[in-house]
Design a protein around this motif. Structure first.
Motif, PDB file in Angstrom:
ATOM      1  N   ALA A   1      37.132  65.241  50.577  1.00 32.01           N
ATOM      2  CA  ALA A   1      37.555  65.950  51.786  1.00 32.01           C
ATOM      3  C   ALA A   1      38.534  65.038  52.507  1.00 32.01           C
ATOM      4  CB  ALA A   1      36.363  66.268  52.678  1.00 32.01           C
ATOM      5  N   VAL A   2      39.810  65.405  52.521  1.00 25.78           N
ATOM      6  CA  VAL A   2      40.850  64.569  53.116  1.00 25.78           C
ATOM      7  C   VAL A   2      40.787  64.688  54.638  1.00 25.78           C
ATOM      8  CG1 VAL A   2      43.316  64.072  53.200  1.00 25.78           C
ATOM      9  CG2 VAL A   2      42.297  64.967  51.091  1.00 25.78           C
ATOM     10  N   VAL A   3      40.703  63.539  55.322  1.00 24.99           N
ATOM     11  CA  VAL A   3      40.543  63.517  56.778  1.00 24.99           C
ATOM     12  C   VAL A   3      41.722  62.787  57.420  1.00 24.99           C
ATOM     13  CG1 VAL A   3      39.053  62.844  58.706  1.00 24.99           C
ATOM     14  CG2 VAL A   3      38.025  63.472  56.494  1.00 24.99           C
ATOM     15  N   TYR A   4      42.292  63.413  58.447  1.00 31.78           N
ATOM     16  CA  TYR A   4      43.361  62.805  59.236  1.00 31.78           C
ATOM     17  C   TYR A   4      42.891  62.774  60.684  1.00 31.78           C
ATOM     18  CZ  TYR A   4      48.054  61.927  61.161  1.00 31.78           C
ATOM     19  OH  TYR A   4      49.146  61.388  61.811  1.00 31.78           O
ATOM     20  N   VAL A   5      42.650  61.573  61.214  1.00 34.67           N
ATOM     21  CA  VAL A   5      42.150  61.425  62.584  1.00 34.67           C
ATOM     22  C   VAL A   5      43.340  61.292  63.521  1.00 34.67           C
ATOM     23  CG1 VAL A   5      40.582  60.208  64.123  1.00 34.67           C
ATOM     24  CG2 VAL A   5      40.103  60.269  61.658  1.00 34.67           C
ATOM     25  N   GLY A   6      43.740  62.418  64.093  1.00 29.81           N
ATOM     26  CA  GLY A   6      44.870  62.428  65.000  1.00 29.81           C
ATOM     27  C   GLY A   6      44.469  62.055  66.414  1.00 29.81           C
ATOM     28  N   GLN A   7      45.289  62.463  67.383  1.00 29.88           N
ATOM     29  CA  GLN A   7      45.043  62.099  68.775  1.00 29.88           C
ATOM     30  C   GLN A   7      43.782  62.770  69.324  1.00 29.88           C
ATOM     31  OE1 GLN A   7      46.792  59.713  70.068  1.00 29.88           O
ATOM     32  NE2 GLN A   7      48.233  59.671  68.352  1.00 29.88           N
ATOM     33  N   GLN A   8      43.141  62.088  70.265  1.00 36.23           N
ATOM     34  CA  GLN A   8      41.920  62.582  70.912  1.00 36.23           C
ATOM     35  C   GLN A   8      42.104  62.507  72.430  1.00 36.23           C
ATOM     36  OE1 GLN A   8      39.656  63.713  68.740  1.00 36.23           O
ATOM     37  NE2 GLN A   8      40.742  62.824  66.976  1.00 36.23           N
ATOM     38  N   THR A   9      41.343  63.312  73.155  1.00 30.72           N
ATOM     39  CA  THR A   9      41.410  63.237  74.617  1.00 30.72           C
ATOM     40  C   THR A   9      40.448  62.199  75.175  1.00 30.72           C
ATOM     41  OG1 THR A   9      39.674  64.881  75.052  1.00 30.72           O
ATOM     42  CG2 THR A   9      41.948  65.699  74.711  1.00 30.72           C
ATOM     43  N   TRP A  10      39.374  61.898  74.421  1.00 30.75           N
ATOM     44  CA  TRP A  10      38.322  61.000  74.916  1.00 30.75           C
ATOM     45  C   TRP A  10      37.843  61.464  76.294  1.00 30.75           C
ATOM     46  CZ3 TRP A  10      37.663  59.326  70.423  1.00 30.75           C
ATOM     47  CH2 TRP A  10      38.698  58.800  69.639  1.00 30.75           C
ATOM     48  N   ASN A  11      37.809  62.812  76.447  1.00 31.24           N
ATOM     49  CA  ASN A  11      37.390  63.458  77.698  1.00 31.24           C
ATOM     50  C   ASN A  11      38.236  63.052  78.909  1.00 31.24           C
ATOM     51  OD1 ASN A  11      35.356  65.302  76.894  1.00 31.24           O
ATOM     52  ND2 ASN A  11      33.954  63.585  76.564  1.00 31.24           N
ATOM     53  N   ARG A  12      39.485  62.676  78.632  1.00 27.98           N
ATOM     54  CA  ARG A  12      40.466  62.468  79.689  1.00 27.98           C
ATOM     55  C   ARG A  12      41.420  63.657  79.740  1.00 27.98           C
ATOM     56  NH1 ARG A  12      44.002  57.583  78.535  1.00 27.98           N
ATOM     57  NH2 ARG A  12      45.213  58.716  80.109  1.00 27.98           N
ATOM     58  N   THR A  13      42.084  63.825  80.857  1.00 30.44           N
ATOM     59  CA  THR A  13      43.152  64.808  80.941  1.00 30.44           C
ATOM     60  C   THR A  13      44.468  64.108  80.617  1.00 30.44           C
ATOM     61  OG1 THR A  13      42.002  66.072  82.643  1.00 30.44           O
ATOM     62  CG2 THR A  13      44.376  66.435  82.426  1.00 30.44           C
ATOM     63  N   PRO A  14      45.125  64.476  79.520  1.00 23.34           N
ATOM     64  CA  PRO A  14      46.373  63.806  79.148  1.00 23.34           C
ATOM     65  C   PRO A  14      47.408  63.890  80.262  1.00 23.34           C
ATOM     66  CG  PRO A  14      45.561  65.157  77.342  1.00 23.34           C
ATOM     67  CD  PRO A  14      44.716  65.494  78.535  1.00 23.34           C
ATOM     68  N   ARG A  15      48.109  62.782  80.487  1.00 23.15           N
ATOM     69  CA  ARG A  15      49.170  62.738  81.489  1.00 23.15           C
ATOM     70  C   ARG A  15      50.520  62.957  80.816  1.00 23.15           C
ATOM     71  NH1 ARG A  15      48.227  56.803  83.630  1.00 23.15           N
ATOM     72  NH2 ARG A  15      48.228  56.569  81.340  1.00 23.15           N
TER      73      ARG A  15
ATOM     74  N   THR B   1      50.158  65.940  72.876  1.00 25.29           N
ATOM     75  CA  THR B   1      51.187  66.920  73.250  1.00 25.29           C
ATOM     76  C   THR B   1      51.546  67.745  72.023  1.00 25.29           C
ATOM     77  OG1 THR B   1      53.075  65.506  72.658  1.00 25.29           O
ATOM     78  CG2 THR B   1      52.192  65.279  74.907  1.00 25.29           C
ATOM     79  N   GLY B   2      52.175  68.877  72.259  1.00 25.04           N
ATOM     80  CA  GLY B   2      52.636  69.681  71.144  1.00 25.04           C
ATOM     81  C   GLY B   2      53.691  68.968  70.319  1.00 25.04           C
ATOM     82  N   GLU B   3      54.589  68.259  70.989  1.00 25.26           N
ATOM     83  CA  GLU B   3      55.627  67.510  70.271  1.00 25.26           C
ATOM     84  C   GLU B   3      55.011  66.467  69.341  1.00 25.26           C
ATOM     85  OE1 GLU B   3      59.621  64.799  71.215  1.00 25.26           O
ATOM     86  OE2 GLU B   3      58.216  65.329  72.825  1.00 25.26           O
ATOM     87  N   ARG B   4      54.002  65.768  69.863  1.00 31.25           N
ATOM     88  CA  ARG B   4      53.337  64.743  69.052  1.00 31.25           C
ATOM     89  C   ARG B   4      52.566  65.391  67.892  1.00 31.25           C
ATOM     90  NH1 ARG B   4      53.674  58.956  69.573  1.00 31.25           N
ATOM     91  NH2 ARG B   4      51.973  58.111  68.334  1.00 31.25           N
ATOM     92  N   GLY B   5      52.006  66.565  68.126  1.00 30.61           N
ATOM     93  CA  GLY B   5      51.300  67.263  67.058  1.00 30.61           C
ATOM     94  C   GLY B   5      52.205  67.554  65.871  1.00 30.61           C
ATOM     95  N   ARG B   6      53.423  67.936  66.165  1.00 33.92           N
ATOM     96  CA  ARG B   6      54.380  68.217  65.086  1.00 33.92           C
ATOM     97  C   ARG B   6      54.757  66.948  64.334  1.00 33.92           C
ATOM     98  NH1 ARG B   6      57.250  72.604  63.832  1.00 33.92           N
ATOM     99  NH2 ARG B   6      59.180  72.332  62.663  1.00 33.92           N
ATOM    100  N   ILE B   7      54.995  65.875  65.085  1.00 29.10           N
ATOM    101  CA  ILE B   7      55.334  64.596  64.459  1.00 29.10           C
ATOM    102  C   ILE B   7      54.199  64.122  63.557  1.00 29.10           C
ATOM    103  CG2 ILE B   7      55.711  62.141  64.936  1.00 29.10           C
ATOM    104  CD1 ILE B   7      57.194  63.064  67.505  1.00 29.10           C
ATOM    105  N   GLU B   8      52.978  64.246  64.045  1.00 23.65           N
ATOM    106  CA  GLU B   8      51.834  63.761  63.264  1.00 23.65           C
ATOM    107  C   GLU B   8      51.454  64.727  62.150  1.00 23.65           C
ATOM    108  OE1 GLU B   8      48.896  62.401  66.097  1.00 23.65           O
ATOM    109  OE2 GLU B   8      50.253  60.779  66.750  1.00 23.65           O
ATOM    110  N   GLY B   9      51.899  65.971  62.254  1.00 21.08           N
ATOM    111  CA  GLY B   9      51.780  66.871  61.105  1.00 21.08           C
ATOM    112  C   GLY B   9      52.606  66.341  59.941  1.00 21.08           C
ATOM    113  N   ASP B  10      53.831  65.915  60.240  1.00 22.09           N
ATOM    114  CA  ASP B  10      54.679  65.317  59.195  1.00 22.09           C
ATOM    115  C   ASP B  10      54.041  64.044  58.642  1.00 22.09           C
ATOM    116  OD1 ASP B  10      56.839  67.102  58.951  1.00 22.09           O
ATOM    117  OD2 ASP B  10      57.801  66.283  60.740  1.00 22.09           O
ATOM    118  N   ASP B  11      53.455  63.254  59.527  1.00 26.61           N
ATOM    119  CA  ASP B  11      52.793  62.022  59.093  1.00 26.61           C
ATOM    120  C   ASP B  11      51.640  62.328  58.142  1.00 26.61           C
ATOM    121  OD1 ASP B  11      52.298  59.130  59.222  1.00 26.61           O
ATOM    122  OD2 ASP B  11      50.503  59.669  60.376  1.00 26.61           O
ATOM    123  N   ALA B  12      50.857  63.349  58.464  1.00 26.01           N
ATOM    124  CA  ALA B  12      49.729  63.736  57.607  1.00 26.01           C
ATOM    125  C   ALA B  12      50.217  64.212  56.245  1.00 26.01           C
ATOM    126  CB  ALA B  12      48.897  64.823  58.289  1.00 26.01           C
ATOM    127  N   ILE B  13      51.307  64.971  56.230  1.00 28.29           N
ATOM    128  CA  ILE B  13      51.866  65.457  54.968  1.00 28.29           C
ATOM    129  C   ILE B  13      52.285  64.283  54.083  1.00 28.29           C
ATOM    130  CG2 ILE B  13      53.833  66.670  53.939  1.00 28.29           C
ATOM    131  CD1 ILE B  13      53.763  68.466  56.538  1.00 28.29           C
TER     132      ILE B  13
END
Length: 329
Positions: A130-144, A167-179
């Motif tokens: 099961a391939v796992v990619y641990v991306g960004q987390q909130t750690w129960n904070r509100t992102p600034r 952020t959405g922008e970072r999600g796209r960047i890290e999608g490429d990283d996961a690929i």
């Protein structure tokens, strides 16, 4: 996810152990989630007690009741690669309970690289993955919302895991990283990559933007399929969002969902027994030590509908997609 992380049983003995497991878990069950309350340790303790009962029957240190039935494939995940000898021993031990293992890619919130280069070794041993990619987390904070200068400063300092990166922008960047990371490890095309999303009491919109953008990027690229590891507390929202992204991309297959919670867990249950019919994997015990072939490992215990959760050639018909009412909720 884990972050530190037999002898054959006679048919009658196995039945006794499963019965004891059910009674013990029924008595020890708590309404709290395992990663947010001390009941965590009680769940692990009950599992350990069941293992000890099994040990008395089999002469092993901590064997598991056999749950290898159709659609109920036991697996485990652990933070750091245990080593080739341990993985071989755990696979070859008579009556070994685990058939698949979580494979951690180097990722923003999991910098460890110990699993890298081990895909073929594990596949040759017979392990499902099961391939796992641990991306960004909130750690129960509100992102600034950080300025470009502030974001660049964090990156220059070597920061890769920060709630303010959600952020959405970072999600796209890290999608490429996961690929790219999945491709580097040699996984077949269309393998499923599980984005690790840890529990959030309240989910900020920024996190929804992040994982939706990550999912969208993998679907656009097409080399690999997005899946998700998510706590039961957030599972319905995340599933609905991922399903919407699949529909928007014209992908008719179901996203693979790995749900984490200790509530209601008993070894021998199917993934959908977690309370969601869309669940294909259920993580029910975290941060426990198990012994196979006289070798101990810190791990999380999982049950899967698939022999190899990331294998695109391992389809399983799940029940009609609906939320199952869970006792006490």
């Amino acid at each position: 996810m884990a972050h530190p992380f037999r002898h054959p049983i006679a048919r009658g003995a196995a039945s006794t152990i499963v019965t004891i497991a059910g009674l013990a878990m029924a008595c020890g069950r708590s309404s709290t989630e395992p990663d947010s309350d001390p009941s965590d340790s009680r769940v692990a303790a009950v599992a350990a007690q069941v293992a000890q009962v099994a040990a008395a029957v089999t002469g092993q240190d901590a064997p598991m009741a056999d749950a290898q039935q159709e659609g109920k494939v036991m697996g485990f995940d652990t933070h750091t690669y245990p080593g080739d000898k341990t993985m071989q021993a755990w696979k070859n031990a008579p009556g070994a309970p685990y058939r698949w293992v979580g494979f951690y890619l180097p990722a923003p919130c999991h910098r460890d690289r110990s699993w890298s280069g081990k895909r073929k070794t594990l596949v040759d041993m017979g392990w499902g993955l099961a391939v796992v990619y641990v991306g960004q987390q909130t750690w129960n904070r509100t992102p600034r919302k950080l300025s470009a200068a502030r974001m660049a400063a964090l990156i220059r300092k070597g920061k890769s895991c920060n709630a303010d990166f959600v952020t959405g922008e970072r999600g796209r960047i890290e999608g490429d990283d996961a690929i790219l990371a999945t491709e580097r490890e040699g996984f077949p095309l269309r393998s499923i990559v599980f984005l690790d999303i840890e529990r959030m009491e309240k989910m900020p919109q920024a996190m929804r933007d992040y994982y939706r953008a990550w999912t969208r990027r993998l679907l656009e690229d097409g080399r690999y399929r997005p899946g998700v590891y998510v706590h039961a507390h957030n599972a319905q929202t995340v599933y609905d969002d991922m399903k919407a992204e699949f529909a928007a991309a014209g992908v008719t297959e179901e996203p693979r969902i790995w749900v984490a919670t200790g509530r209601g867990w008993e070894e021998g249950k199917a993934p959908q027994d977690v309370g969601f019919a869309f669940a294909g994997v259920w993580q029910g015990v975290i941060d426990i030590t198990r012994t196979v072939a006289d070798i101990k490992l810190p791990l999380d215990v999982n049950v899967s509908a698939w022999e190899s959760p990331s294998d695109p050639e391992s389809p399983v018909e799940l029940p009609a997609i609906e939320t199952i009412e869970r006792a006490g909720e």
